[in-house]
Design a protein around this motif. Structure first.
Motif, short mmCIF file in Angstrom:
data_model
loop_
_atom_site.label_atom_id
_atom_site.label_comp_id
_atom_site.label_asym_id
_atom_site.label_seq_id
_atom_site.Cartn_x
_atom_site.Cartn_y
_atom_site.Cartn_z
N ARG A 201 -11.65 -81.14 32.77
CA ARG A 201 -12.39 -82.36 33.09
C ARG A 201 -12.04 -83.50 32.15
N ASP A 202 -11.47 -83.17 31.00
CA ASP A 202 -11.07 -84.20 30.03
C ASP A 202 -9.58 -84.50 30.11
N VAL A 203 -8.88 -83.90 31.08
CA VAL A 203 -7.43 -84.10 31.21
C VAL A 203 -7.12 -84.61 32.61
N ARG A 204 -6.31 -85.65 32.69
CA ARG A 204 -5.91 -86.20 33.99
C ARG A 204 -4.57 -85.61 34.40
N LEU A 205 -4.61 -84.78 35.42
CA LEU A 205 -3.38 -84.20 35.95
C LEU A 205 -2.98 -84.97 37.20
N PRO A 206 -1.70 -84.98 37.53
CA PRO A 206 -1.26 -85.74 38.71
C PRO A 206 -1.66 -85.11 40.04
N GLY A 207 -2.16 -83.91 40.01
CA GLY A 207 -2.59 -83.25 41.23
C GLY A 207 -3.81 -82.40 41.00
N ARG A 208 -4.46 -82.00 42.09
CA ARG A 208 -5.66 -81.19 41.98
C ARG A 208 -5.30 -79.73 41.72
N VAL A 209 -6.14 -79.08 40.95
CA VAL A 209 -5.90 -77.68 40.61
C VAL A 209 -6.30 -76.79 41.79
N LYS A 210 -5.40 -75.94 42.19
CA LYS A 210 -5.66 -75.03 43.31
C LYS A 210 -6.23 -73.71 42.82
N SER A 211 -5.65 -73.17 41.74
CA SER A 211 -6.10 -71.87 41.24
C SER A 211 -5.66 -71.69 39.79
N ILE A 212 -6.16 -70.64 39.20
CA ILE A 212 -5.74 -70.25 37.87
C ILE A 212 -5.55 -68.74 37.87
N ARG A 213 -4.46 -68.30 37.23
CA ARG A 213 -4.13 -66.88 37.21
C ARG A 213 -4.23 -66.34 35.79
N VAL A 214 -4.62 -65.09 35.71
CA VAL A 214 -4.60 -64.36 34.44
C VAL A 214 -3.69 -63.16 34.64
N THR A 215 -2.52 -63.21 34.02
CA THR A 215 -1.53 -62.15 34.19
C THR A 215 -1.05 -61.69 32.82
N GLY A 216 -1.28 -60.41 32.51
CA GLY A 216 -0.86 -59.90 31.21
C GLY A 216 -1.48 -60.66 30.05
N GLY A 217 -2.67 -61.17 30.26
CA GLY A 217 -3.35 -61.90 29.20
C GLY A 217 -2.91 -63.34 29.06
N GLU A 218 -2.00 -63.81 29.93
CA GLU A 218 -1.53 -65.19 29.88
C GLU A 218 -2.09 -65.99 31.05
N LEU A 219 -2.27 -67.31 30.83
CA LEU A 219 -2.89 -68.19 31.82
C LEU A 219 -1.85 -69.07 32.51
N THR A 220 -2.02 -69.23 33.83
CA THR A 220 -1.18 -70.13 34.60
C THR A 220 -2.07 -70.96 35.52
N VAL A 221 -1.95 -72.28 35.42
CA VAL A 221 -2.69 -73.20 36.29
C VAL A 221 -1.77 -73.62 37.42
N VAL A 222 -2.24 -73.48 38.67
CA VAL A 222 -1.44 -73.81 39.85
C VAL A 222 -2.05 -75.02 40.53
N LEU A 223 -1.23 -76.07 40.73
CA LEU A 223 -1.69 -77.26 41.44
C LEU A 223 -1.51 -77.07 42.95
N HIS A 224 -2.18 -77.93 43.75
CA HIS A 224 -2.09 -77.81 45.21
C HIS A 224 -0.66 -78.04 45.70
N SER A 225 0.14 -78.74 44.95
CA SER A 225 1.53 -78.97 45.32
C SER A 225 2.38 -77.72 45.12
N GLY A 226 1.84 -76.72 44.44
CA GLY A 226 2.60 -75.52 44.10
C GLY A 226 3.15 -75.55 42.69
N PHE A 227 3.08 -76.70 42.04
CA PHE A 227 3.57 -76.83 40.66
C PHE A 227 2.70 -75.97 39.74
#
Length: 282
Positions: A201-227
């Motif tokens: 909420r304090d960060v302006r990203l160029p696209g909306r966040v679609k999902s967030i993944r937790v894999t092997g203890g690491e985080l990945t944020v996925v935008l609606h564009s697929g980025f």
């Protein structure tokens, strides 16, 4: 000896102290304090006592009667779903007198709802109980198969929702074996993910966040564009998000992910898995 002789003891004059009683001036009769006039009469006392009894009787009668009975519960400050939940929780006061309701107890019961962060109670005479609510802020929809739940930035499950509800919120996909209970928190491994979404909420990203993944203890944020934004280990998450927010808009369109696992040295990559180290972010 003339003029200088000593006077003999017998002829010495002795001074005698004179005493006198000096009368004080009397106050005029009209200025005297009439204490009798300041004491209330028996009739006045009886009237005052009667009024006190009448007021007490009126209050007690209103308290015990239906004069101020609660007919409606008004919820302010909450979205419709939360307002309905609050009304269901507080419906036990319907029919009770506004004068006898324990507002603190009602507010405490409402605050126990997972979807409520704070609550206060007021009375709108003659028949309305007003409950002011500050709802919790949800950051994700946790998905497990065909079911979905709202989750806060503190990893707490609020309520079950339709899987298609809240399209603006990121999805957090969970394995089917994960147990979910309303009012409880998700397993601790997902807490960094929900905290990261709260930090967005304090960060302006160029696209909306679609999902967030937790894999092997690491985080990945996925935008609606697929980025994808690779955060890596759940440490310094806010610094990583800030780094991503500063460089994303300047990226080449060919880039499909940004690795900010080391926030001071963000790295972007393409479909060919090539990597471009970006200029150091201050």
């Amino acid at each position: 000896m003339a003029g200088g002789g000593r006077t003999g003891p017998g002829s010495r004059r002795r001074a005698h102290a004179a005493s006198a009683v000096v009368p004080l001036p009397r106050a005029p009769a009209d200025d005297r304090l009439d204490l009798v006039r300041l004491v209330p009469s028996g009739r006045s006392l009886a009237i005052a006592f009667g009024l006190l009894v009448a007021a007490f009787a009126a209050y007690w009668g209103a308290r015990e009667s239906s004069v101020f009975a609660v007919e409606r519960i008004e919820v302010r400050g909450a979205p419709p779903e939360v307002a309905r939940e609050v009304q269901r929780t507080a419906r036990g006061v319907i029919g009770a007198s506004l004068l006898e309701i324990d507002g603190s107890a009602v507010a405490g019961t409402v605050r126990n709802l997972p979807s409520v962060a704070a609550a206060s109670v007021d009375r709108a005479f003659p028949h309305t109980l007003v409950i002011k609510v500050a709802p919790v802020r949800t950051v994700a929809v946790a998905r497990r198969g065909e079911r979905a739940w709202l989750v806060t930035g503190l990893n707490r499950v609020i309520r079950e929702v339709d899987p298609r509800a809240e399209p603006a919120l990121a999805r957090l996909w969970l394995p089917r074996k994960v147990t979910i209970a309303i009012g409880e928190t998700l397993p601790a491994v997902y807490e960094p993910a929900t905290r990261a979404l709260a930090g967005l909420r304090d960060v302006r990203l160029p696209g909306r966040v679609k999902s967030i993944r937790v894999t092997g203890g690491e985080l990945t944020v996925v935008l609606h564009s697929g980025f994808e934004i690779l955060l890596g280990q759940p440490t310094d998450v806010l610094a990583k998000l800030a780094s991503a927010g500063r460089v994303l808009r300047a990226l080449d369109d060919r880039m499909v992910y940004l690795d900010v696992s080391v926030p001071e040295r963000p790295v972007a990559g393409t479909y060919l898995n090539s990597q471009v180290e970006l200029e150091r972010v201050g």
